[in-house]
Scaffold this motif. Structure first.
Motif, PDB file in Angstrom:
ATOM      1  N   ARG B  23       5.626  33.425 -28.273  1.00  0.00           N
ATOM      2  CA  ARG B  23       4.364  34.747 -28.374  1.00  0.00           C
ATOM      3  C   ARG B  23       3.916  34.484 -28.789  1.00  0.00           C
ATOM      4  O   ARG B  23       3.924  34.584 -30.457  1.00  0.00           O
ATOM      5  CB  ARG B  23       5.918  35.875 -28.170  1.00  0.00           C
ATOM      6  N   GLN B  24       2.258  34.154 -29.399  1.00  0.00           N
ATOM      7  CA  GLN B  24       1.187  34.759 -30.208  1.00  0.00           C
ATOM      8  C   GLN B  24       1.534  33.613 -31.548  1.00  0.00           C
ATOM      9  O   GLN B  24       1.506  33.932 -32.171  1.00  0.00           O
ATOM     10  CB  GLN B  24       1.005  36.604 -30.396  1.00  0.00           C
ATOM     11  N   VAL B  25       1.461  32.542 -30.597  1.00  0.00           N
ATOM     12  CA  VAL B  25       1.896  31.584 -31.887  1.00  0.00           C
ATOM     13  C   VAL B  25       0.984  31.205 -32.702  1.00  0.00           C
ATOM     14  O   VAL B  25       0.001  30.497 -32.199  1.00  0.00           O
ATOM     15  CB  VAL B  25       2.995  30.138 -31.951  1.00  0.00           C
ATOM     16  N   ASP B  26       0.439  30.848 -33.618  1.00  0.00           N
ATOM     17  CA  ASP B  26      -0.818  30.150 -34.690  1.00  0.00           C
ATOM     18  C   ASP B  26      -0.113  29.708 -35.770  1.00  0.00           C
ATOM     19  O   ASP B  26       0.777  29.427 -36.333  1.00  0.00           O
ATOM     20  CB  ASP B  26      -1.570  31.411 -35.603  1.00  0.00           C
ATOM     21  N   VAL B  27      -1.149  28.203 -35.862  1.00  0.00           N
ATOM     22  CA  VAL B  27      -0.664  26.754 -36.597  1.00  0.00           C
ATOM     23  C   VAL B  27      -1.332  26.646 -37.798  1.00  0.00           C
ATOM     24  O   VAL B  27      -2.354  26.313 -36.997  1.00  0.00           O
ATOM     25  CB  VAL B  27       0.380  26.144 -35.753  1.00  0.00           C
ATOM     26  N   VAL B  71       8.192  20.666 -42.573  1.00  0.00           N
ATOM     27  CA  VAL B  71       9.296  19.189 -43.507  1.00  0.00           C
ATOM     28  C   VAL B  71       7.248  18.794 -43.907  1.00  0.00           C
ATOM     29  O   VAL B  71       7.320  18.142 -44.884  1.00  0.00           O
ATOM     30  CB  VAL B  71       9.711  18.074 -43.398  1.00  0.00           C
ATOM     31  N   ILE B  72       6.192  19.514 -43.514  1.00  0.00           N
ATOM     32  CA  ILE B  72       4.993  19.061 -43.193  1.00  0.00           C
ATOM     33  C   ILE B  72       4.185  19.477 -44.820  1.00  0.00           C
ATOM     34  O   ILE B  72       4.299  21.479 -44.605  1.00  0.00           O
ATOM     35  CB  ILE B  72       3.889  18.636 -41.909  1.00  0.00           C
ATOM     36  N   ASP B  73       4.056  19.226 -45.741  1.00  0.00           N
ATOM     37  CA  ASP B  73       3.623  20.309 -46.706  1.00  0.00           C
ATOM     38  C   ASP B  73       2.422  21.033 -46.419  1.00  0.00           C
ATOM     39  O   ASP B  73       0.685  20.365 -45.477  1.00  0.00           O
ATOM     40  CB  ASP B  73       2.805  19.199 -47.812  1.00  0.00           C
ATOM     41  N   GLY B  74       2.423  21.732 -46.371  1.00  0.00           N
ATOM     42  CA  GLY B  74       0.235  23.034 -46.175  1.00  0.00           C
ATOM     43  C   GLY B  74       0.651  23.975 -44.504  1.00  0.00           C
ATOM     44  O   GLY B  74      -0.304  24.146 -44.434  1.00  0.00           O
ATOM     45  N   CYS B  75       1.822  22.930 -43.874  1.00  0.00           N
ATOM     46  CA  CYS B  75       2.021  24.017 -42.371  1.00  0.00           C
ATOM     47  C   CYS B  75       2.335  25.513 -42.125  1.00  0.00           C
ATOM     48  O   CYS B  75       3.704  25.394 -43.005  1.00  0.00           O
ATOM     49  CB  CYS B  75       2.503  22.837 -41.344  1.00  0.00           C
ATOM     50  N   ARG B  76       1.824  26.180 -41.723  1.00  0.00           N
ATOM     51  CA  ARG B  76       1.780  27.087 -41.725  1.00  0.00           C
ATOM     52  C   ARG B  76       2.428  27.588 -40.555  1.00  0.00           C
ATOM     53  O   ARG B  76       1.338  27.414 -38.827  1.00  0.00           O
ATOM     54  CB  ARG B  76       1.666  28.421 -42.392  1.00  0.00           C
ATOM     55  N   VAL B  77       3.109  28.720 -39.607  1.00  0.00           N
ATOM     56  CA  VAL B  77       3.187  29.090 -38.623  1.00  0.00           C
ATOM     57  C   VAL B  77       3.913  30.614 -37.908  1.00  0.00           C
ATOM     58  O   VAL B  77       4.430  30.962 -39.112  1.00  0.00           O
ATOM     59  CB  VAL B  77       4.890  28.026 -37.368  1.00  0.00           C
ATOM     60  N   GLU B  78       2.761  31.053 -37.412  1.00  0.00           N
ATOM     61  CA  GLU B  78       2.721  32.308 -37.372  1.00  0.00           C
ATOM     62  C   GLU B  78       2.899  32.908 -36.064  1.00  0.00           C
ATOM     63  O   GLU B  78       3.128  31.678 -35.466  1.00  0.00           O
ATOM     64  CB  GLU B  78       1.413  32.816 -37.616  1.00  0.00           C
ATOM     65  N   TYR B  89      12.492  31.755 -36.039  1.00  0.00           N
ATOM     66  CA  TYR B  89      11.490  31.721 -37.561  1.00  0.00           C
ATOM     67  C   TYR B  89      12.162  32.524 -38.615  1.00  0.00           C
ATOM     68  O   TYR B  89      11.259  33.160 -39.723  1.00  0.00           O
ATOM     69  CB  TYR B  89       9.878  31.894 -37.342  1.00  0.00           C
ATOM     70  N   ARG B  90      12.647  33.734 -37.957  1.00  0.00           N
ATOM     71  CA  ARG B  90      13.574  34.817 -39.136  1.00  0.00           C
ATOM     72  C   ARG B  90      13.923  33.899 -39.819  1.00  0.00           C
ATOM     73  O   ARG B  90      14.576  33.104 -40.515  1.00  0.00           O
ATOM     74  CB  ARG B  90      14.557  35.609 -38.572  1.00  0.00           C
ATOM     75  N   SER B  91      13.964  34.878 -40.988  1.00  0.00           N
ATOM     76  CA  SER B  91      14.353  34.060 -42.527  1.00  0.00           C
ATOM     77  C   SER B  91      15.962  34.671 -42.942  1.00  0.00           C
ATOM     78  O   SER B  91      16.661  34.657 -41.425  1.00  0.00           O
ATOM     79  CB  SER B  91      13.712  35.224 -44.008  1.00  0.00           C
ATOM     80  N   GLY B  92      16.763  33.558 -42.943  1.00  0.00           N
ATOM     81  CA  GLY B  92      17.701  33.630 -43.244  1.00  0.00           C
ATOM     82  C   GLY B  92      18.568  32.178 -42.090  1.00  0.00           C
ATOM     83  O   GLY B  92      19.526  32.026 -42.130  1.00  0.00           O
ATOM     84  N   LEU B  93      17.566  32.471 -41.163  1.00  0.00           N
ATOM     85  CA  LEU B  93      17.493  31.081 -40.099  1.00  0.00           C
ATOM     86  C   LEU B  93      17.975  29.768 -40.141  1.00  0.00           C
ATOM     87  O   LEU B  93      17.196  29.244 -41.379  1.00  0.00           O
ATOM     88  CB  LEU B  93      16.487  31.386 -38.775  1.00  0.00           C
ATOM     89  N   ASP B  94      18.739  29.050 -40.172  1.00  0.00           N
ATOM     90  CA  ASP B  94      19.349  27.857 -40.879  1.00  0.00           C
ATOM     91  C   ASP B  94      18.443  26.227 -40.088  1.00  0.00           C
ATOM     92  O   ASP B  94      19.285  27.067 -38.954  1.00  0.00           O
ATOM     93  CB  ASP B  94      20.699  27.631 -41.363  1.00  0.00           C
ATOM     94  N   VAL B  95      17.903  25.991 -40.781  1.00  0.00           N
ATOM     95  CA  VAL B  95      17.147  25.156 -39.856  1.00  0.00           C
ATOM     96  C   VAL B  95      18.235  24.084 -39.060  1.00  0.00           C
ATOM     97  O   VAL B  95      17.711  23.261 -38.259  1.00  0.00           O
ATOM     98  CB  VAL B  95      16.280  24.291 -40.030  1.00  0.00           C
TER      99      VAL B  95
END
Lengths: 434, 267, 460
Positions: B23-27, B71-78, B89-95
């Motif tokens: 939902r409403q994903v920006d990268v 693992v890619i430097d400078g990549c951000r997901v919203e 992507y919630r904090s605490g979730l384990d990859v």
């Protein structure tokens, strides 16, 4: 795909239990900590290394001086009143200093004590007086207060390297010497001044008269020879191997050979120099000429490898473009490829030179380890180089040579850092994105 | 963390919601925005294919689904991406947990420089699925069988995985992903480095795997998307232009750009 | 310095030749460069090469050969009874004659015969020098005028110049090979002379090393005073200690730098590690002798251990420090060469970073890492200054790292520094040790370079 009938139920889902994950993450953390610890260990060692050198070496750049009132007796300096510089130069200034020491401490009478008393000044203290007189001969006949060098033991005492609280027997500087020097200090007559001798003199048995200039000049001549020999040969070989050489057994051999040569211990090059340059050709021992030749052979692989890498980085399209307009292969190289590769080549050369500057072992083999006081005037004069000077001083028993050694190391490291910074700058300045 | 594990299938079945949602994903890669406002549902036990011209962001989106972009430097997901209604992507979730449930197969076959057996057994050992040798043997056999590779390699399980042919290597990589028994398998142009015959085998395999796994596949071949997937999403310049049933998208596209792409006017 | 002036003159002459050739070509073509086969510069270069190369080559040859010819002339001018002296005494005498001729201090009474020999030698050298200047200049001028005469518009100057340049390049690239040949020959030649005095099996397998006492003729060979086993053992022990320090620190810092460190940290830490690599070995030696050895000694004593002040441990630890950056930068390169897809493969299966490193990257990089460790080891074996300054001189055969041991390189230095006689078993032994050192490091390098190369090819 007839064989894909096995029951899927046999595959189990991952065990993602809290406990197991915890274990895995603990292992992760431990592993990371090991890495961090290794880096910190390496950096701490670097810190300790540099720290001890600077801590023990910064005092090498200053020297304890004592303010001596000296009567510049015309009878001794220039009995004929000739005002001739060569006469003035030869006078016994050390004697004048001794006279004024005797006058200052009349209570010191015994022969032994007198010698001790004279010993608080450097053997070369007379030169400080001489230089003053030569600079202004009109002061002859007056009494002048002149700052002269103290002996190395007094220097160590003033710099705090000798513990006054030790029992007298365990201490190089005895009680009466301390009394004398304290009496000067009470009048403000003891001070540490910038040690010009350290930067302008050659080697000496007396720490306070020893300097690195002879070694610096020796290093300069040696590196000059190295550069003159290794740069053209290195670049020419690199160009040949990279641009012209046919790919056959012979060039393979050269290539393997160069890579191996780069990893041959430096002392082996010293043996080669001893056997061939000194033994067969009969070149002079201890000369920067031979030292430079040995170091040239040693740095040659470094320069060839670096130059080849730089040449390789020039894209083939540039060569094709030049060939396409009818340039010969040599013209392609001299007009296009080599100029473009030059920053890389120079960087490699500087790094090779830095390596040569720090090298000691092969030079020991060809006799550059002699005790040489004179500043070398050419490439065939006997000389030593900075690292060898460090090696020689490190072996000297006098306490004061410890700080000189550290000081010389600081100078050497300074040169190396300068050269490497230049290489980095060059790389940054000419960094190209093809 | 156990919240993810607790989100069990029965509840989901009741709600009948998609396996994964975006939902409403920006990268962003540094300053540049690679994906804009993506909304997409991925249904369970279906093959969803992502198509579009190169550089459109389809691979980027795929890598968001198991957070390989981390693992890619400078990549951000919203924005929100969920797996079984839980935000991945919630904090605490384990990859690590996430990737055990959402596996991936890459464009170029990348077997580890180990034996075929160890390649398959790597994941199960990692996640403690099987410790005993016999259990591992079973898993290796089942996984290779499902990947259609068992017959070809059963006599040389100890041979290095890098010695197989390209198509075999890719099936090995699929078997390696299957061995962990993930819920979702992501495939990033799995056939682009393979010859047509190997491609056909992989496509067949994908169709069979749909029984047990949810599959998302990125492909540059529209024919492939048409052959293997039930649902197709068309990406263009970072936008999700159109998503619908595969058949409908190819026969009756709603958007002008989709039309242009599938008729070969650009791509 | 005389020869430097001559070189400068010859170079000036060559550049004059360059402009001569260029002008001549221009005038021959009637100022129409297109009438020439090559551009005028090439005619200039053609003349310059003809002028410079033969004269400089002659000069080099002369400089190398002249001292020997002069010495031979000196010997043949000496009275017969002196010529009959044993080689070592003769060479001492020759040394004195040479010193006297160049005005240095002499070690014996100067008598008339010596003085006349010295005068003769000095005049030979002088004449030789003058002759060299005249001949070299003459050849330069001859070459210049010869080449200038040969210029015609049809002369293929560019091809000739290019062929010459490529020959020069081939010669230059052969120098590296010649160096290796020179190393092998000089080591072999001197080592064989040594083995004619001391049997090779005694050298390689003897357990006692005391070259000092072996100066007496009755002890040579008989007593096994040249048994190099203690040196090999000492070298191995110090190398082993060095690897124990360098491998964990080097490998782990490489792993951290390449896999974990954020870019900012890498930008700071990497150059600092490079500083560690750039520190001259003599500085490490000083550090070992003055800081580390006393520290280890004090620590050992506080634990009630008897530590030698030249313990193998101190030298080994500092040598380890020296090769840390070597290990870390090589393994960093090797691990960076592991393709990204392998990492992705492991991450996609849910491996943590350390699991990926330990189970995928490290095994994949292992051959390359082993290669770099071998290179580091060969460097430690050949390292000289640290052990010269911090390790001992006495050849103890011991396994205790707290005792003093000596190494191959230390012995090479002690045998050769300050020693003048070139023929004694003592000096020759240094070359035999050098030969062993060269053989061992060469083997390690060849293996290591091969392993690393094959590894790189695998992932290219």
């Amino acid at each position: 795909m007839t064989d894909s009938t096995a029951p899927a139920a046999a595959l189990r889902r991952a065990d993602l239990s809290e406990e197991r994950l915890k274990r895995r993450y603990a292992a992760e953390k431990r592993f990371r900590a090991y890495g961090l610890a290794a880096i910190f260990a390496a950096l701490a060692i670097l810190g300790i290394l540099i720290g001890t050198i600077v801590w023990n070496g910064h005092t090498a750049f200053v020297q304890t001086h004592i303010a001596m009132p000296v009567y510049l007796d015309p009878e001794i300096i220039d009995p004929q009143g000739s005002n001739d510089a060569t006469v003035i130069q030869r006078a016994d200034y050390q004697g004048l200093l001794k006279t004024s020491l005797r006058e200052r401490f009349p209570e010191v009478t015994g022969r032994r004590d007198r010698i001790k008393l004279y010993g608080i000044l450097s053997n070369g203290a007379g030169f400080d007086v001489r230089d003053r007189v030569l600079a202004d001969p009109s002061i002859i006949g007056t009494t002048q207060t002149i700052w002269v060098k103290s002996s190395d033991d007094i220097d160590s005492l003033v710099k705090g390297y000798i513990d006054r609280d030790l029992p007298e027997g365990d201490r190089r500087v005895k009680d009466n010497e301390i009394v004398w020097i304290d009496s000067f200090a009470a009048d403000g007559g003891v001070d540490t001044k910038f040690n010009t001798t350290f930067f302008t003199a050659g080697d000496s048995r007396e720490p306070e008269q020893a300097g690195i200039w002879g070694a610096v000049v020796g290093s300069f001549f040696t590196l000059l020879i190295t550069l003159v020999l290794t740069f053209p040969v290195g670049v020419l070989s690199a160009v040949y191997l990279e641009e012209f050489a046919p790919k056959n057994r012979w060039t393979d051999l050269i290539e393997v050979n160069i890579n191996n040569l780069a990893a041959v211990p430096s002392i082996i090059f010293g043996l080669l120099g001893l056997a061939v340059f000194l033994g067969v050709f009969g070149f002079p021992r201890s000369a920067p000429l031979v030292g430079g030749m040995v170091l040239a052979l040693m740095t040659l692989p470094t320069i060839i490898i670096a130059s080849r890498a730089a040449l390789k980085a020039v894209p083939p399209s540039i060569r094709e473009a030049a060939l396409g307009v009818g340039a010969s292969r040599l013209q392609v190289v001299t007009h296009h490829v080599l100029p473009l590769a030059m920053p890389g080549v120079l960087t490699g050369t500087i790094i090779g030179m830095a390596q040569a500057l720090g090298e000691t072992a092969p030079l020991l083999m060809i006799g550059m380890v002699a005790f040489i006081v004179d500043i070398p005037g050419g490439v065939t004069d006997p000389a030593t180089v900075l690292p060898v000077q460090i090696f020689l001083w490190a072996d000297a028993p006098e306490r004061a040579f410890v700080e000189k050694t550290n000081g010389a190391i600081m100078v050497l490291l300074g040169f190396l850092i300068l050269m490497n910074a230049l290489a980095v700058l060059l790389r940054k300045r000419f960094e190209r994105q093809w | 963390m156990d919240a993810v594990a607790e989100a069990e299938a029965p509840q989901r079945a009741l709600r009948n919601s998609p396996k994964m949602t975006a939902r409403q994903v920006d990268v962003y890669y540094g300053e540049t925005k690679a994906l804009k406002n993506i909304d997409l549902d991925i249904e369970e036990n279906q093959v969803t294919s992502l198509i579009g011209p190169s550089g459109c962001g389809k691979s980027t989106f795929l890598r968001c689904l198991n957070r390989m972009n981390d693992v890619i430097d400078g990549c951000r997901v919203e924005g929100d991406i969920t797996l079984d209604d839980v935000d991945i992507y919630r904090s605490g979730l384990d990859v690590v947990q996430l990737r055990a449930r959402v596996g991936m197969v890459f464009q170029k076959p990348n077997p580890f420089p180990k034996s075929i057996y160890d390649n398959i057994a790597y994941g199960p050992r990692l996640h403690g699925i099987a410790e005993a040798k016999s259990d591992l043997d079973d898993i290796v056999e089942i996984s290779l069988t499902k990947a259609g590779l068992w017959k070809e390699v059963k006599d040389r399980l100890q041979a290095p995985g890098t010695g197989l042919s390209g198509g075999q290597q890719q099936r090995l990589c699929i078997a390696r992903a299957i061995a962990v028994n993930p819920e979702v398998i992501l495939m990033d142009e799995p056939c682009s480095a393979l010859d047509p015959i190997a491609t056909a085998r992989i496509e067949e395999l994908i169709d069979e795997l749909r029984q047990n796994f949810t599959i998302v596949i990125v492909t540059h071949s529209m024919q492939q998307a048409a052959r293997v997937s039930q649902k197709t999403a068309f990406f263009h310049l970072g936008d999700l232009v159109e998503v619908s049933e595969t058949e409908q998208l190819f026969t009756n596209p709603r958007d002008q750009r989709t039309q242009g792409y599938i008729t070969g006017r650009f791509g | 310095m005389n020869s430097f002036i001559l070189i400068a003159i010859l170079l000036v002459l060559s550049s004059i030749g360059y402009s001569f050739g260029q002008r001549r070509a221009r005038s021959l073509s009637g100022n129409q460069p297109s009438a020439l086969h090559s551009r005028p510069q090439y005619y200039g270069l053609y003349v310059a090469l003809w002028c410079g190369i033969p004269s400089l080559a002659l000069m080099a040859l002369w400089l190398i050969l002249e001292p020997q010819v002069a010495e031979w002339m000196l010997i043949s001018s000496l009275p017969a009874d002196i010529q009959a002296l044993p080689a070592d005494r003769l060479s001492l005498l020759l040394n004195d004659v040479k010193n006297l001729a160049s005005g240095n201090i002499v070690s014996r009474e100067v008598d008339a015969a010596l003085q006349s020999a010295a005068d003769g030698y000095a005049s030979v050298r002088q004449i030789g020098n003058a002759a060299m200047v005249v001949v070299a200049l003459a050849i330069g001028v001859l070459g210049l005028s010869f080449a200038r005469k040969r210029i015609t518009p049809g002369l293929r100057a560019r091809n000739l110049v290019e062929r010459t340049v490529s020959i020069v390049m081939i010669v230059a690239s052969t120098i590296a090979v010649l160096t290796t040949v020179g190393i092998v020959l000089s080591l072999l030649f001197e080592a064989l002379r040594f083995f004619s005095k001391v049997p090779w099996y005694e050298f390689l397998f003897g357990l006692t090393w005391s070259p000092q006492t072996a100066l007496r003729a009755d002890q040579v060979a008989g007593s096994g005073a040249f048994g190099a086993v203690p040196l090999f053992a000492g070298t191995l022990m110090i190398t082993f200690i060095a690897m124990c320090v360098a491998v964990p620190i080097g490998l782990f810092s490489a792993i951290y730098m390449s896999e974990y460190a954020p870019p900012k940290m890498r930008a700071i830490v990497k150059p600092m590690l490079e500083v560690l690599a750039g520190v001259p070995t003599v500085v490490y030696g000083f550090f070992a002798a003055l800081t580390v050895a006393p520290f280890i000694r004090r620590t050992g004593e506080s634990m009630g251990l008897d530590v030698s002040s030249e313990s193998a441990l101190a030298a080994g630890v500092v040598m380890g420090i020296m090769i840390i950056p070597f290990v870390s930068s090589l393994s960093d390169d090797v691990m960076n060469a592991v393709p990204r897809s392998l990492r992705d493969g492991a991450y996609a299966l849910g491996a943590t970073k350390s699991e990926t490193i330990k189970q995928v990257i490290f095994p994949a990089a292992l051959p390359g890492i082993v290669g770099s460790l071998l290179l580091a080891m060969s460097r430690a074996i050949g390292e000289t200054m640290i052990v010269v300054m911090a390790a001992g001189l006495a050849a103890n055969l011991t396994a205790d790292p707290l005792e003093a041991v000596t190494t191959v390189t230390v012995q090479i230095v002690t045998l050769l520094v300050g020693d003048q006689e070139f023929d004694s078993a003592k000096t020759l032994a240094a070359f035999a040790l050098g030969l062993v050192l060269f053989a061992i490091t060469l083997t390690l390098n060849v293996i290591a370079l091969n392993v690393v190369r094959r590894y790189r090819e695998k992932y290219d």
